[in-house]
Each structure stands twice: as C-alpha cells, then as structure tokens.
Design a protein around this motif. Structure first.
Motif, PDB file in Angstrom:
ATOM      1  N   ILE A 110       0.815  -1.221   0.000  1.00  0.00           N
ATOM      2  CA  ILE A 110       0.000   0.000   0.000  1.00  0.00           C
ATOM      3  C   ILE A 110       0.847   1.268   0.000  1.00  0.00           C
ATOM      4  O   ILE A 110       0.311   2.367  -0.040  1.00  0.00           O
ATOM      5  CB  ILE A 110      -0.960   0.037   1.206  1.00  0.00           C
ATOM      6  N   GLN A 111       2.158   1.112   0.024  1.00  0.00           N
ATOM      7  CA  GLN A 111       3.044   2.274   0.140  1.00  0.00           C
ATOM      8  C   GLN A 111       2.912   3.212  -1.057  1.00  0.00           C
ATOM      9  O   GLN A 111       2.984   4.427  -0.896  1.00  0.00           O
ATOM     10  CB  GLN A 111       4.481   1.798   0.286  1.00  0.00           C
ATOM     11  N   ASP A 112       2.723   2.674  -2.248  1.00  0.00           N
ATOM     12  CA  ASP A 112       2.607   3.524  -3.431  1.00  0.00           C
ATOM     13  C   ASP A 112       1.304   4.316  -3.472  1.00  0.00           C
ATOM     14  O   ASP A 112       1.192   5.276  -4.226  1.00  0.00           O
ATOM     15  CB  ASP A 112       2.730   2.683  -4.699  1.00  0.00           C
ATOM     16  N   ALA A 113       0.320   3.929  -2.687  1.00  0.00           N
ATOM     17  CA  ALA A 113      -0.954   4.635  -2.670  1.00  0.00           C
ATOM     18  C   ALA A 113      -0.943   5.836  -1.727  1.00  0.00           C
ATOM     19  O   ALA A 113      -1.887   6.623  -1.725  1.00  0.00           O
ATOM     20  CB  ALA A 113      -2.077   3.688  -2.261  1.00  0.00           C
ATOM     21  N   LEU A 114       0.102   5.982  -0.948  1.00  0.00           N
ATOM     22  CA  LEU A 114       0.178   7.091   0.005  1.00  0.00           C
ATOM     23  C   LEU A 114       0.571   8.385  -0.693  1.00  0.00           C
ATOM     24  O   LEU A 114       1.256   8.364  -1.719  1.00  0.00           O
ATOM     25  CB  LEU A 114       1.201   6.770   1.093  1.00  0.00           C
ATOM     26  N   PRO A 115       0.155   9.529  -0.152  1.00  0.00           N
ATOM     27  CA  PRO A 115       0.519  10.807  -0.766  1.00  0.00           C
ATOM     28  C   PRO A 115       1.926  11.275  -0.374  1.00  0.00           C
ATOM     29  O   PRO A 115       2.167  12.460  -0.169  1.00  0.00           O
ATOM     30  CB  PRO A 115      -0.551  11.759  -0.228  1.00  0.00           C
ATOM     31  N   PRO A 117       6.066  10.845  -1.463  1.00  0.00           N
ATOM     32  CA  PRO A 117       6.959  10.308  -2.498  1.00  0.00           C
ATOM     33  C   PRO A 117       7.735   9.086  -1.985  1.00  0.00           C
ATOM     34  O   PRO A 117       8.044   8.976  -0.795  1.00  0.00           O
ATOM     35  CB  PRO A 117       7.909  11.461  -2.794  1.00  0.00           C
ATOM     36  N   THR A 118       8.053   8.183  -2.878  1.00  0.00           N
ATOM     37  CA  THR A 118       8.752   6.957  -2.506  1.00  0.00           C
ATOM     38  C   THR A 118      10.132   7.247  -1.932  1.00  0.00           C
ATOM     39  O   THR A 118      10.595   6.553  -1.024  1.00  0.00           O
ATOM     40  CB  THR A 118       8.880   6.038  -3.730  1.00  0.00           C
ATOM     41  N   TRP A 119      10.780   8.299  -2.421  1.00  0.00           N
ATOM     42  CA  TRP A 119      12.132   8.599  -1.958  1.00  0.00           C
ATOM     43  C   TRP A 119      12.157   9.015  -0.494  1.00  0.00           C
ATOM     44  O   TRP A 119      13.207   8.941   0.154  1.00  0.00           O
ATOM     45  CB  TRP A 119      12.803   9.657  -2.833  1.00  0.00           C
ATOM     46  N   VAL A 120      11.027   9.440   0.052  1.00  0.00           N
ATOM     47  CA  VAL A 120      10.981   9.825   1.469  1.00  0.00           C
ATOM     48  C   VAL A 120      11.242   8.595   2.343  1.00  0.00           C
ATOM     49  O   VAL A 120      12.008   8.663   3.313  1.00  0.00           O
ATOM     50  CB  VAL A 120       9.625  10.477   1.810  1.00  0.00           C
ATOM     51  N   PHE A 121      10.646   7.469   1.996  1.00  0.00           N
ATOM     52  CA  PHE A 121      10.836   6.261   2.793  1.00  0.00           C
ATOM     53  C   PHE A 121      12.267   5.744   2.671  1.00  0.00           C
ATOM     54  O   PHE A 121      12.893   5.361   3.661  1.00  0.00           O
ATOM     55  CB  PHE A 121       9.841   5.184   2.368  1.00  0.00           C
ATOM     56  N   LEU A 122      12.805   5.738   1.471  1.00  0.00           N
ATOM     57  CA  LEU A 122      14.177   5.272   1.282  1.00  0.00           C
ATOM     58  C   LEU A 122      15.189   6.255   1.886  1.00  0.00           C
ATOM     59  O   LEU A 122      16.185   5.841   2.480  1.00  0.00           O
ATOM     60  CB  LEU A 122      14.461   5.064  -0.204  1.00  0.00           C
ATOM     61  N   GLY A 123      14.927   7.542   1.745  1.00  0.00           N
ATOM     62  CA  GLY A 123      15.808   8.546   2.332  1.00  0.00           C
ATOM     63  C   GLY A 123      15.823   8.481   3.854  1.00  0.00           C
ATOM     64  O   GLY A 123      16.873   8.653   4.477  1.00  0.00           O
ATOM     65  N   SER A 124      14.672   8.217   4.445  1.00  0.00           N
ATOM     66  CA  SER A 124      14.626   8.117   5.903  1.00  0.00           C
ATOM     67  C   SER A 124      15.415   6.912   6.395  1.00  0.00           C
ATOM     68  O   SER A 124      16.073   6.970   7.438  1.00  0.00           O
ATOM     69  CB  SER A 124      13.182   8.039   6.384  1.00  0.00           C
ATOM     70  N   LYS A 125      15.383   5.833   5.643  1.00  0.00           N
ATOM     71  CA  LYS A 125      16.181   4.660   6.010  1.00  0.00           C
ATOM     72  C   LYS A 125      17.675   4.957   5.874  1.00  0.00           C
ATOM     73  O   LYS A 125      18.480   4.554   6.724  1.00  0.00           O
ATOM     74  CB  LYS A 125      15.792   3.468   5.150  1.00  0.00           C
ATOM     75  N   LEU A 126      18.054   5.669   4.826  1.00  0.00           N
ATOM     76  CA  LEU A 126      19.448   6.047   4.647  1.00  0.00           C
ATOM     77  C   LEU A 126      19.923   6.948   5.782  1.00  0.00           C
ATOM     78  O   LEU A 126      21.000   6.731   6.360  1.00  0.00           O
ATOM     79  CB  LEU A 126      19.640   6.753   3.305  1.00  0.00           C
TER      80      LEU A 126
END
Length: 142
Positions: A110-115, A117-126
């Motif tokens: 369901i992550q792609d349905a959220l408002p 951007p995808t890079w926010v999740f990957l950036g937060s992990k980085l």
C-alpha cells in the motif's frame, strides 16, 4: 451521528516541498528510534565498545617493547581498527532489516498509494543508517 457544535472545519492538504521535507524528518525520526532502540543494536554497541577498549589497551600497552601513553594518534588508530568492522556490520544488517520490514508487515503493497513520495521512505532509512553509524563512532570516541 451529528455534531452539536456545527460543521467540521475544512482540511487543506499541502503537497509542497516543505511538507515533503517535514514527512522526511518525521519518518527519519521513526526509523532512527526503531533502529537505535532495538536489542540487536544495543548488543552490537556493547561489543563494539569492548572491542575498542581492548584494542586501545593493546595499542598503548606496548609499542615496540616500550610502554606508551594513550596519545591521540594511537587512540585514533584503535578506534579505526576496532570500529570499522562494527560499522559495516550495522550498515549491512540494518539495511536489509529496514528495507524488508515493510515486506514482513505487508506495508509495501500500500506504500505507493500514500501521498508521500517513494524517496521519502528510502531517504529516511538512509539517514537512520547514517545516524546509527555516527552513534557507533561517537560511542567509540567517548
């Protein structure tokens, strides 16, 4: 059910650059807190601290058969030699753990349905990995 006080206020959604960076900051805080408070990270920090202490003792105990004082150059060598492996272990272990956490909880579907951007999740992990690495090095320095 009706509300006695009147109508609800209108919600204004914001998809600005500032809102995205606020989401990144919040998500980074969540990922960092989860990573740093995990039992495995605490155990790795304890082993890393013991490793640095033993390496520092070995470096300053005898150098060429002569006892030396713990000067800065020797302590930096001890921290570099004792912590390099632990930082790599933390980054490799938690990079996989952070990415696959969504798969285990099926949040990735369901992550792609959220408002957000995808890079926010990957950036937060980085950023969480960077903070964990900095925390390990700070512990070693102290």
């Amino acid at each position: 059910m009706s509300q006695e006080g009147g109508s609800l206020p209108a919600v204004v959604r914001s998809f600005s650059r500032g809102a995205v960076f606020a989401q990144l900051a919040t998500q980074t805080r969540v990922e960092t807190r989860n990573l740093v408070t995990s039992l495995a990270f605490v155990v790795i920090c304890l082993f890393a601290t013991a490793n640095v202490a033993l390496t520092a003792y070995a470096v300053t105990d005898t150098l060429g058969g002569t006892s030396v004082f713990p000067v800065t150059a020797l302590m930096l060598r001890a921290v570099d030699g004792g912590m390099g492996l632990f930082v790599v272990i933390v980054v490799v272990f938690y990079a996989g753990a952070l990415v696959h956490k969504e798969r285990e909880s099926r949040f990735d579907q369901i992550q792609d349905a959220l408002p957000v951007p995808t890079w926010v999740f990957l950036g937060s992990k980085l950023f969480a990995l960077l903070v964990a690495s900095a925390a390990l090095l700070t512990i070693a320095i102290l």
